[in-house]
Write a protein that holds these residues in place. Structure first.
Motif: not given
Length: 400
Positions: A328-343, A315-316
């Motif tokens: 809530e969907r992935f009970p074994y989610c271990a890492a989250v990173a915000h990597i925006p893809v925008a023009a 997301d931007p």
């Protein structure tokens, strides 16, 4: 003689804050069963048995259980220390271990092998514990690097072997020339490149069992890394987990293959005498990329709901509570990173120049967003909100 080469168990290591102790127990129990099924004579563990110099009690329990299981198969077990281990803690109980289990952590014993015999005669196993150059200078004056201490250690091995004769295996924990480390994973034991150990250092033995690199690698047919039995980072997810199964014949790693030239016969024979033995992966590691809404709702991600997940949402703008929502969907989610893809706008103008060029308030707001977002302007939805707010302001001013 059949030898199983493993290393880098890292008992006690966590995975993004999650304990790996039970997962590793399951994998090492599978390794014990492989030793039994394959009729392995000697198991070699090339360092980094523990992940820290002061492991928790549960780590000692797991190690004791695995060593007992390996010994019960009838195999001889030879363990050396790595740079993560405390040689003193790993080796303190060596005198109390049952027959056939050897923990080699004393540099003074490098030239005194553990000898195991079969129908073809003796095989000498030389354990080289991880050696800190600064701690070895009182024994070997002038050593400055891992390359220096490994050369001295292998000189002791070659000198003893010249007297004893017979087949030989050496065990060490280091960076060998030509290998590819896993970024940000193996603790660095290099200083300005001085600690890369040349492959020629290991000349003179039939097989060199190395530890430290977490992926399966073959600097040469006779010099190999088995890697770790468990994945400890998402960067390792494509690297297979397992051990090397080495068949040491009466002439070492096999006789010349039919039709082979003299120049390559030895290497071909060595390749034929060593094969990879895969280990189970308790839980797959997957990196998913997309908008947060896509990750939360798209059906194509359903097969990965039981995996360890590294989520990269595009997301931007940063989203609210992404980890909580993903769990809530992935009970074994271990890492989250915000990597925006925008023009991104390729605009060399300064912020002041963009402000002066703005033809209306909407373009003025967009110029501000371009400035604070380093070249990323308003999204379609943001343009709609900006237009709505500016319209409300205009209507309010008209009725004032």
């Amino acid at each position: 003689m059949r030898i199983l080469h493993t290393s880098d168990w890292h008992i006690g290591r966590s995975f993004h804050g999650h304990s790996t102790l039970e997962a590793l127990r399951g994998v090492l129990e599978a390794l014990v069963e492989q030793v039994r099924e394959q009729g392995v004579d000697v198991v070699v563990v090339a360092g980094d048995v523990f992940d820290s110099a002061a492991p928790a009690a549960g780590a000692y329990t797991l190690l004791s259980d695995v060593l007992r299981g390996l010994s019960d198969t009838g195999a001889t077990v030879i363990v050396t220390s790595g740079n993560h281990d405390s040689a003193a803690r790993l080796g303190f109980q060596s005198a109390l271990l049952r027959d056939g289990v050897h923990v080699l952590t004393d540099p003074a014993s490098i030239g005194a092998p553990v000898t195991v015999s079969d129908d073809d005669g003796p095989v000498h196993f030389y354990g080289i514990p991880f050696l800190e150059p600064v701690l070895m200078r009182h024994v070997w004056p002038g050593v400055r690097s891992q390359a220096d201490v490994l050369e001295r250690a292998m000189d002791l091995v070659r000198a003893d072997l010249a007297v004893r004769g017979g087949r030989s295996v050496a065990i060490a924990h280091c960076f060998a020339a030509g290998v590819e480390p896993t970024p940000q994973l193996e603790r660095d034991i290099q200083q300005g490149g001085l600690d890369i150990v040349a492959l020629s250092t290991f000349d003179g033995v039939d097989y060199m069992a190395l530890g430290h690199i977490h992926g399966q690698q073959q600097p040469s047919p006779r010099v190999r890394y088995s890697g770790a039995p468990l994945h400890y980072s998402f960067g390792e997810r494509f690297k297979p987990r397992g051990s090397w199964l080495v068949d040491l014949g009466p002439d070492g790693l096999g006789a010349q293959l039919p039709g082979a030239d003299e120049s390559d016969a030895g290497d071909q024979a060595a390749q034929a005498a060593v094969r990879w033995l895969p280990l189970p992966v308790p839980r797959a590691l997957t990196t998913l990329t997309g908008t947060l809404e896509d990750l939360l709702a798209d059906a194509r991600h359903a097969p990965h709901e039981g995996d360890w997940i590294n989520a990269e949402y595009t997301d931007p703008l940063p989203q609210r509570d992404p980890m909580r929502r993903l769990l809530e969907r992935f009970p074994y989610c271990a890492a989250v990173a915000h990597i925006p893809v925008a023009a991104r706008v390729d605009d060399s103008r300064t912020y002041a120049e963009r402000v002066r060029a703005a033809r209306n308030d909407a373009e003025l707001v967009d110029a501000f967003l371009l400035h604070v977002r380093d070249g990323e302007g308003a999204t379609t939805r943001e343009y709609e909100l900006i237009a709505e707010m500016l319209g409300q302001r205009t209507r309010a001013e008209a009725t004032a």
